[in-house]
Design an enzyme around this catalytic site. Structure first.
Site, PDB file in Angstrom:
ATOM      1  N   CYS A  97       1.048  -1.254   0.126  1.00 51.42           N
ATOM      2  CA  CYS A  97       0.004  -0.013  -0.038  1.00 51.42           C
ATOM      3  C   CYS A  97       0.849   1.322  -0.136  1.00 51.42           C
ATOM      4  O   CYS A  97       0.330   2.356  -0.525  1.00 51.42           O
ATOM      5  CB  CYS A  97      -0.999   0.149   1.100  1.00 51.42           C
ATOM      6  SG  CYS A  97      -0.104   0.088   2.864  1.00 51.42           S
TER       7      CYS A  97
ATOM      8  N   GLU B 208      -4.057   4.232  -8.315  1.00 46.75           N
ATOM      9  CA  GLU B 208      -2.995   3.232  -7.698  1.00 46.75           C
ATOM     10  C   GLU B 208      -2.726   2.205  -8.670  1.00 46.75           C
ATOM     11  O   GLU B 208      -3.485   1.331  -8.813  1.00 46.75           O
ATOM     12  CB  GLU B 208      -3.331   3.021  -6.420  1.00 46.75           C
ATOM     13  CG  GLU B 208      -2.355   2.365  -5.452  1.00 46.75           C
ATOM     14  CD  GLU B 208      -2.669   1.904  -4.120  1.00 46.75           C
ATOM     15  OE1 GLU B 208      -1.723   1.744  -3.221  1.00 46.75           O
ATOM     16  OE2 GLU B 208      -3.690   1.768  -3.804  1.00 46.75           O
TER      17      GLU B 208
END
Length: 240
Positions: free
Chosen positions: A25, A125
């Site tokens: 992440c 992302e």
């Protein structure tokens, strides 16, 4: 920043962008080069080009495959979209294969330059070994660019200037900030402080801050003197 230690920046950009195959992440996906620092991109490309994915038991494997076929296909789709939208792909890992493991979900290191905030590879992302390079002229432009992003999980500045670092950490609208470190993940005794679109819920429950919300805290302030110490065979301590 142009005054940062160049080799340190390059090493950290490589490790933080393709480490864990980009599947973490806090993995970096965008590097903002200020002023003449953009001249380092060719050396960054050279450093990324020698990094190869592979199976865990091969000494030269820098990282493994993507977790699923779907994850790989999503990354490949974003790489293709980046090309279509006009970014320059200096290093393309789309067709990377590993001998003996040709059916694996491999994606090689990929490097884009001249990326703009309107492009999908900037907005989304990627969660893969892809690094996007953005060029600006000043620190103020870099700060404005980052603050305009709807997400606010983590960001870092590389510089030799304490003044630049202080300005960055005071003006940046991001919850986790690093100075000369590539991934500013906090240790457990800090809170996980994502901001804006990078935070959901009511409180930051990572580490002691979350525990303390539900805890009755007892604070004891004491002062002892050495002359008050009782010692000898008749001393006893009773606890209740």
């Amino acid at each position: 920043m142009p005054d940062a230690h160049k080799q340190n920046v390059i090493n950290n950009l490589v490790g933080s962008s393709v480490g864990a195959a980009g599947q973490r992440c806090m993995g970096i996906s965008v590097a903002v080069f200020v002023g003449s620092a953009k001249d380092w991109v060719d050396e960054l490309k050279d450093a990324l080009s020698v990094v190869k994915p592979g199976p865990w038991d091969q000494a030269d494997s820098a990282y493994g495959p993507q977790t699923t076929i779907a994850a790989k296909q999503r990354i490949l789709s974003l790489i293709a979209q980046g090309k279509q939208e006009g970014a320059d792909c200096l290093l393309d890992g789309s067709d990377f294969t590993v001998e003996g493991y040709e059916e694996g979900n491999w994606v090689g290191p990929t490097l884009f330059t001249n990326v703009t905030p309107e492009m999908a590879i900037y907005r989304e992302e990627i969660f893969g070994p892809v690094l996007c390079c953005v060029f600006v002229d000043t620190l103020d432009e870099a700060i404005a660019l980052i603050n305009d992003n709807p997400y606010g999980n983590g960001t870092s500045i590389f510089t030799a200037s304490g003044a630049a670092a202080r300005k960055f950490q005071h003006h940046i609208e991001v919850g986790q900030v690093g100075v000369n470190v590539p991934i500013p993940v906090p240790l457990p005794f800090f809170s996980f402080t994502g901001w804006k679109g990078s935070f959901y819920g009511d409180q930051h429950t990572y580490g002691k801050q979350g525990v303390r919300f539900y805890t009755e805290t007892k604070t004891i302030t004491a002062r002892w003197f050495e002359d008050d110490v009782v010692s000898g065979p008749n001393m006893s301590i009773h606890l209740k």
